[in-house]
Write an enzyme that holds these catalytic residues in place. Structure first.
Site, short mmCIF file in Angstrom:
data_model
loop_
_atom_site.label_atom_id
_atom_site.label_comp_id
_atom_site.label_asym_id
_atom_site.label_seq_id
_atom_site.Cartn_x
_atom_site.Cartn_y
_atom_site.Cartn_z
N SER A 144 46.94 30.50 47.22
CA SER A 144 45.77 30.75 48.06
C SER A 144 46.13 30.43 49.51
O SER A 144 46.99 29.57 49.77
CB SER A 144 44.60 29.87 47.62
OG SER A 144 43.56 29.88 48.58
N TYR A 157 41.80 21.13 45.74
CA TYR A 157 42.17 22.52 45.51
C TYR A 157 43.33 22.95 46.41
O TYR A 157 44.33 23.51 45.94
CB TYR A 157 40.95 23.41 45.77
CG TYR A 157 41.23 24.89 45.63
CD1 TYR A 157 41.36 25.46 44.37
CD2 TYR A 157 41.36 25.70 46.76
CE1 TYR A 157 41.61 26.82 44.23
CE2 TYR A 157 41.61 27.06 46.63
CZ TYR A 157 41.73 27.61 45.37
OH TYR A 157 41.98 28.96 45.24
#
Length: 257
Positions: A144, A157
């Site tokens: 990501s 995350y």
């Protein structure tokens, strides 16, 4: 590299979100796709969707838990016996949980690392030897743009995704010239059940089908990194270049934190 000839493609995290959309897009191109996840029901739903789209039985299912190394080994052996060694493996199984500093939790960080990072390693541990023996294959690791730099509430995350980026870069150096094509996929905000958990307005939000289109386009090319949407990814890349003083000031101004 993704080719026009029929390939066997294995997708972890294929029951929802980006994995689901990309599986259907691969199938529409004539590839044989096996989708994996912990629960069989979402996987079967993807196959049903493919049949509704007139794609026949181009999709198959293989349920297993990427955080369980023994189960991963079992699943890969079953896949090889049933279909053969995959030509392309897309590792998109992942989880997301916002974690503000006031709610700092080792347990939450560890849980995300188990899925987002160690889940990828568990699959790589069983797939890499088979691909190296054959001297051919494509590995696509989904990370990501959140892994580019620390963002508010994304310590757990973003940390797991930063680890995946580092892992992909390291492996790509060593696998160069072996016949194994390693790719890094860094999406921005894509509308999925995971991003639905965000309580803020997500800039440049795109649909899973748009993400699938970008991934397929990138896999047909030769670049190491596939990042999208382009405008947002470029902004995030530029932010990596900022010195800390400017970066922290910018984040404070944009988020109000």
């Amino acid at each position: 590299m993704l080719t026009d000839s029929k390939q066997l493609i294995w997708i972890t995290g294929g029951g929802t979100g980006i994995g689901r959309a990309t599986a259907l897009a691969f199938a529409a191109l004539g590839h044989r796709v096996v989708v994996s996840g912990r629960r069989l029901e979402p996987l079967q739903a993807v196959c049903d969707k493919a049949r509704q789209q007139g794609l026949g039985d181009t999709l198959g299912t293989l349920a297993f838990d990427v955080t369980d190394s023994t189960d991963t080994q079992r699943a890969f052996e079953e896949l090889c016996c049933r279909e053969g060694v995959p030509d392309l493996v897309m590792l998109s199984a992942g989880n997301h949980q916002p974690m503000p500093a006031r709610e700092l939790s080792v347990e939450a960080c560890r849980a995300l690392m188990e899925v987002n990072y160690f889940g990828i390693l568990n699959v790589l541990e069983v797939v890499l030897p088979a691909m190296r023996k054959r001297g051919l294959g494509t590995l696509a690791l989904v990370s990501s743009v959140a892994g580019y730099r620390g963002l508010p509430t994304a310590g757990a995350y973003g940390g797991s995704k930063a680890a995946v980026i580092n892992l992909a870069e390291s492996l790509a150096c060593e696998l160069n010239g072996t016949g194994i094509d390693l790719r890094l996929i860094n999406p921005g905000f894509v509308r999925t059940p995971l991003t639905d958990r965000n309580e803020f307005e997500m800039p440049c939000l795109i649909e899973p089908e748009e993400a699938a289109e970008a991934i397929i386009k990138g896999l047909k090319g030769s670049g190491f990194e596939i990042c999208f949407p382009t405008r947002f990814a470029m902004i995030m890349k530029l932010m990596r270049l900022l010195p800390y003083r400017l970066y922290f000031s910018l984040i404070k101004r944009k988020t109000g934190l």
